[in-house]
Design a protein around this motif. Structure first.
Motif, PDB file in Angstrom:
ATOM      1  N   TYR A 269       0.837  -1.203   0.000  1.00  0.00           N
ATOM      2  CA  TYR A 269       0.000   0.000   0.000  1.00  0.00           C
ATOM      3  C   TYR A 269       0.868   1.247   0.000  1.00  0.00           C
ATOM      4  O   TYR A 269       1.864   1.341   0.729  1.00  0.00           O
ATOM      5  CB  TYR A 269      -0.918  -0.008   1.212  1.00  0.00           C
TER       6      TYR A 269
ATOM      7  N   GLU B 113      -4.713   4.509   1.119  1.00  0.00           N
ATOM      8  CA  GLU B 113      -4.936   3.394   0.189  1.00  0.00           C
ATOM      9  C   GLU B 113      -5.249   2.113   0.952  1.00  0.00           C
ATOM     10  O   GLU B 113      -6.101   1.320   0.552  1.00  0.00           O
ATOM     11  CB  GLU B 113      -3.717   3.186  -0.707  1.00  0.00           C
TER      12      GLU B 113
ATOM     13  N   LYS C 146      -8.855   2.155   2.022  1.00  0.00           N
ATOM     14  CA  LYS C 146      -9.785   1.922   0.914  1.00  0.00           C
ATOM     15  C   LYS C 146      -9.802   0.448   0.504  1.00  0.00           C
ATOM     16  O   LYS C 146     -10.875  -0.158   0.328  1.00  0.00           O
ATOM     17  CB  LYS C 146      -9.398   2.786  -0.285  1.00  0.00           C
ATOM     18  N   LYS C 147      -8.617  -0.158   0.355  1.00  0.00           N
ATOM     19  CA  LYS C 147      -8.529  -1.525  -0.177  1.00  0.00           C
ATOM     20  C   LYS C 147      -8.866  -2.585   0.867  1.00  0.00           C
ATOM     21  O   LYS C 147      -9.403  -3.648   0.519  1.00  0.00           O
ATOM     22  CB  LYS C 147      -7.116  -1.762  -0.720  1.00  0.00           C
ATOM     23  N   ARG C 148      -8.536  -2.342   2.142  1.00  0.00           N
ATOM     24  CA  ARG C 148      -8.700  -3.374   3.162  1.00  0.00           C
ATOM     25  C   ARG C 148      -9.952  -3.205   4.019  1.00  0.00           C
ATOM     26  O   ARG C 148     -10.373  -4.145   4.681  1.00  0.00           O
ATOM     27  CB  ARG C 148      -7.482  -3.403   4.103  1.00  0.00           C
TER      28      ARG C 148
ATOM     29  N   ASP D 254     -13.657  -0.717   0.669  1.00  0.00           N
ATOM     30  CA  ASP D 254     -14.131  -1.459  -0.506  1.00  0.00           C
ATOM     31  C   ASP D 254     -14.751  -2.813  -0.122  1.00  0.00           C
ATOM     32  O   ASP D 254     -15.840  -3.159  -0.615  1.00  0.00           O
ATOM     33  CB  ASP D 254     -12.997  -1.660  -1.516  1.00  0.00           C
TER      34      ASP D 254
ATOM     35  N   TYR E 261      -1.672 -10.672   2.972  1.00  0.00           N
ATOM     36  CA  TYR E 261      -2.213  -9.688   2.027  1.00  0.00           C
ATOM     37  C   TYR E 261      -3.242 -10.321   1.091  1.00  0.00           C
ATOM     38  O   TYR E 261      -4.279  -9.733   0.799  1.00  0.00           O
ATOM     39  CB  TYR E 261      -1.086  -9.060   1.202  1.00  0.00           C
TER      40      TYR E 261
END
Length: 428
Positions: free
Chosen positions: A118, A123, A126-128, A131, A322
């Motif tokens: 990341y 970020e 948002k991704k973990r 979203d 991840y």
């Protein structure tokens, strides 16, 4: 094969003058190419794939177009000039496959998901967190969900849990060989009393802004004598969008629970292991009482391995965490603790390991609890991955196969609707 651990930022420098061969030619390969700089794209010299139907075809994405070969093609390459980049969700299987191929010991290999470090905390959030939360929302008319959407649109970062496991017991009526919840390893079968579970949940919901789904799991949750009290409490939680009761499909719901289970916030999720007669009875009960349900058919179980220390490197632990769906969507509450995943909670309960990195205690201080939840949501790695191979996806096994090898399954599954209708009518 030599695995290289770098971020996408350092990928070009790590490659040096080497060209790239892609392993994988579907969605992830195209996504990877779209994120590469023009200098990295120019280094792509070819692609390999396990699908024989693709051999001899072209892989084209962005402004590159290269030939596709079978895996044996790698043995013909000069490893001083070529590096491999695995661009497939099945990277664990591919890595296992290549590790067992002769003549590839000196091949440098990169794994695309592991390159995606990341860029910053924004970020990562948002991704973990954001979203996955949005993706799992079922009831979009929910006012709390609407409020969360409004906050994030303004750049705020509410404390969200995409998916929560609520472990209520280790009691199960099956003994599956490859149970990822490790049920066969528990010598003492017991329920967690509803008051303790509700107290833990109160502390958690007091300190978060919203949770997309709560999966109530065992063992077999329908065997818990106080399941109704737990579900009633969860229904009352305005911050929770949906409740899923995860069952093996072999136990009927108690008559006095049916009204509670018919609440629109509740859904039964049935694992289809092929026990058609018992499942037909349960499905009939659900349909008659208008209870929401999903049936998980055609599943593949990943062989997670025995709960024993595997000696993985720090880089392996970070990379596996991840890409692990459990680490992303299965935060877990049990016995006053908030765990990074369900496997870690089971390992802790079995006294197989104890890592303060992997869980936080929930107490009476709301502010400290909020900090504890953020800590677990923002984990970069988990020690529990040293006792689990689910992220590697190296080997798949038959779901629901019993330790005693007793075959309870029929040749039909619940998706054979004609046979199912006959069962409902009692003509089979």
């Amino acid at each position: 094969m030599k695995i290289k651990y770098v971020s996408l930022i350092n990928f070009k420098e790590s490659l040096g003058k080497k060209k790239i061969i892609l392993f994988g030619t579907t969605y992830m390969a195209k996504e990877a190419v779209s994120r590469f700089s023009s200098e990295i794209k120019d280094k792509i010299a070819g692609a390999v794939d396990n699908d024989q139907n693709r051999w001899g075809e072209k892989f084209c994405a962005e402004n590159i177009c290269v030939d596709i070969y079978g895996p044996e093609y790698l043995k013909t390459q000069n490893f001083d000039e070529i590096a491999l980049l695995i661009v497939s969700k099945s990277y664990g299987e591919i890595r296992y496959q290549l590790d067992h191929m002769e003549e590839l010991d000196d091949l440098h290999c990169y794994i695309y998901p592991w390159l995606l470090k990341y860029a910053d905390e924004k970020e990562l959030y948002k991704k973990r967190i954001l979203d996955p939360y949005l993706l799992r929302i079922e009831r979009k008319e929910d006012p709390v969900y609407q409020k969360i959407v409004g906050k994030t649109a303004k750049g705020e970062a509410p404390l969200l849990i995409p998916g929560l496991n609520v472990i209520i017991s280790n009691y199960c009526n099956l003994a599956c060989k490859e149970c990822s919840a490790l049920m066969p390893y528990f010598s003492k079968k017991e329920y967690i009393v509803s008051n303790e579970i509700i107290e833990d949940l109160e502390r958690l919901f007091d300190c978060i802004d919203a949770c997309a789904t709560a999966d109530v799991i065992g063992g077999e949750p329908l065997l818990h004598p106080e399941l109704d009290k737990i579900i009633e409490f969860l229904i009352e939680q305005k911050k929770l969008n949906q409740i899923r009761i995860v069952s093996n499909g072999t136990v009927l719901i108690k008559e006095e629970w049916l009204k509670i289970f018919s609440h629109p916030k509740v859904k039964m999720v049935i694992s289809d292991y092929g026990y058609i007669v018992k499942m037909a009875a349960l499905v009939k009960q659900l349909e008659v009482n208008k209870i929401n349900f999903d049936i998980m058919s055609n599943m593949r179980w990943i062989k997670t391995g025995r709960p024993e220390y595997m000696g993985k490197s720090e880089e392996d632990l970070e990379g596996e965490y991840y890409v692990c769906d459990n680490g992303l969507n299965c935060k877990t509450i049990m016995s006053g603790k908030f765990f990074g995943c369900g496997r870690s909670a089971r390992l802790w309960a079995l006294r197989k390991y104890n890592s303060e990195n992997d869980y936080r205690d929930l107490g009476d201080n709301e502010e400290l609890n909020r900090e504890a939840v953020w800590d677990i949501l923002n984990l970069k790695r988990m020690d529990a991955c040293n006792y689990c191979n689910i992220a590697r996806e190296e080997e798949y096994v038959q779901p629901g196969k019993q330790i005693d090898n007793k075959e309870m399954q029929s040749k039909y599954t619940i998706i054979e609707r004609e046979e199912y209708e006959k069962l409902l009518r009692g003509t089979v």
